[in-house]
Design a protein around this motif. Structure first.
Motif, PDB file in Angstrom:
ATOM      1  N   MET A   1       1.216  -5.706   0.697  1.00  0.00           N
ATOM      2  CA  MET A   1       1.524  -6.891  -0.529  1.00  0.00           C
ATOM      3  C   MET A   1      -0.044  -6.975  -1.393  1.00  0.00           C
ATOM      4  SD  MET A   1       3.471 -10.081   1.040  1.00  0.00           S
ATOM      5  CE  MET A   1       2.800 -10.801  -0.146  1.00  0.00           C
ATOM      6  N   VAL A   2      -1.084  -6.973  -1.346  1.00  0.00           N
ATOM      7  CA  VAL A   2      -1.683  -6.608  -2.169  1.00  0.00           C
ATOM      8  C   VAL A   2      -2.230  -5.113  -2.462  1.00  0.00           C
ATOM      9  CG1 VAL A   2      -4.296  -7.178  -2.980  1.00  0.00           C
ATOM     10  CG2 VAL A   2      -2.942  -8.528  -1.776  1.00  0.00           C
ATOM     11  N   MET A   3      -2.095  -4.192  -2.208  1.00  0.00           N
ATOM     12  CA  MET A   3      -2.093  -2.908  -2.242  1.00  0.00           C
ATOM     13  C   MET A   3      -0.855  -2.564  -2.851  1.00  0.00           C
ATOM     14  SD  MET A   3      -2.391   0.681   0.147  1.00  0.00           S
ATOM     15  CE  MET A   3       0.205  -0.217   0.998  1.00  0.00           C
ATOM     16  N   LEU A   4      -0.198  -2.645  -2.920  1.00  0.00           N
ATOM     17  CA  LEU A   4       1.195  -3.117  -3.746  1.00  0.00           C
ATOM     18  C   LEU A   4       1.238  -3.104  -4.782  1.00  0.00           C
ATOM     19  CD1 LEU A   4       3.886  -3.408  -1.456  1.00  0.00           C
ATOM     20  CD2 LEU A   4       3.835  -1.290  -1.982  1.00  0.00           C
ATOM     21  N   LEU A   5       0.844  -4.590  -5.369  1.00  0.00           N
ATOM     22  CA  LEU A   5       0.275  -4.677  -6.712  1.00  0.00           C
ATOM     23  C   LEU A   5      -1.233  -4.524  -7.221  1.00  0.00           C
ATOM     24  CD1 LEU A   5       1.421  -7.887  -8.385  1.00  0.00           C
ATOM     25  CD2 LEU A   5      -0.783  -8.735  -7.395  1.00  0.00           C
ATOM     26  N   LEU A   6      -1.767  -3.318  -6.590  1.00  0.00           N
ATOM     27  CA  LEU A   6      -2.704  -3.046  -6.905  1.00  0.00           C
ATOM     28  C   LEU A   6      -2.266  -1.100  -7.855  1.00  0.00           C
ATOM     29  CD1 LEU A   6      -5.858  -3.412  -4.957  1.00  0.00           C
ATOM     30  CD2 LEU A   6      -5.605  -4.579  -7.629  1.00  0.00           C
ATOM     31  N   ILE A   7      -0.969  -1.098  -7.032  1.00  0.00           N
ATOM     32  CA  ILE A   7      -0.437   0.264  -7.830  1.00  0.00           C
ATOM     33  C   ILE A   7       0.480   0.130  -8.124  1.00  0.00           C
ATOM     34  CG2 ILE A   7       1.311   2.279  -6.105  1.00  0.00           C
ATOM     35  CD1 ILE A   7      -0.151   1.836  -3.817  1.00  0.00           C
ATOM     36  N   ALA A   8       1.107  -1.046  -8.455  1.00  0.00           N
ATOM     37  CA  ALA A   8       1.930  -1.606  -9.745  1.00  0.00           C
ATOM     38  C   ALA A   8       1.211  -1.341 -11.288  1.00  0.00           C
ATOM     39  CB  ALA A   8       2.944  -2.927  -9.358  1.00  0.00           C
ATOM     40  N   VAL A   9       0.121  -2.160 -10.480  1.00  0.00           N
ATOM     41  CA  VAL A   9      -0.895  -2.846 -11.881  1.00  0.00           C
ATOM     42  C   VAL A   9      -1.456  -0.801 -12.337  1.00  0.00           C
ATOM     43  CG1 VAL A   9      -2.576  -3.414 -12.635  1.00  0.00           C
ATOM     44  CG2 VAL A   9      -1.229  -4.909 -11.475  1.00  0.00           C
ATOM     45  N   ALA A  10      -1.700  -0.305 -11.557  1.00  0.00           N
ATOM     46  CA  ALA A  10      -2.529   0.917 -11.980  1.00  0.00           C
ATOM     47  C   ALA A  10      -1.118   1.679 -12.762  1.00  0.00           C
ATOM     48  CB  ALA A  10      -2.549   2.067 -10.624  1.00  0.00           C
ATOM     49  N   VAL A  11       0.426   1.900 -11.854  1.00  0.00           N
ATOM     50  CA  VAL A  11       1.409   2.483 -12.914  1.00  0.00           C
ATOM     51  C   VAL A  11       1.755   1.954 -13.983  1.00  0.00           C
ATOM     52  CG1 VAL A  11       3.786   3.302 -12.670  1.00  0.00           C
ATOM     53  CG2 VAL A  11       2.231   3.491 -10.447  1.00  0.00           C
TER      54      VAL A  11
END
Length: 62
Positions: free
Chosen positions: A34-44
């Motif tokens: 979940m944290v990884m997906l949040l980091l990817i969403a913030v980067a995108v």
């Protein structure tokens, strides 16, 4: 190349998750994902709005 980026994001997500949870907790992998997906969403999101962050005086009109 994409493998390296994914690995770096997973390492960062593991460190952030490790600050809040014990590594031997049963849900550690789920929270890390979940944290990884949040980091990817913030980067995108940051990359999508990068051109909008320029000052208006420097923008080229077409």
């Amino acid at each position: 190349m994409f493998g390296w980026i994914a690995r770096i994001i997973m390492i960062v997500a593991g460190v952030v998750t490790g600050l809040f949870m014990a590594r031997d907790a049963p849900l550690f992998g789920v929270v890390q994902t979940m944290v990884m997906l949040l980091l990817i969403a913030v980067a995108v999101t940051a990359l999508a709005f990068w051109p909008e962050s320029r000052p208006f005086g420097r923008r080229r009109d077409r």
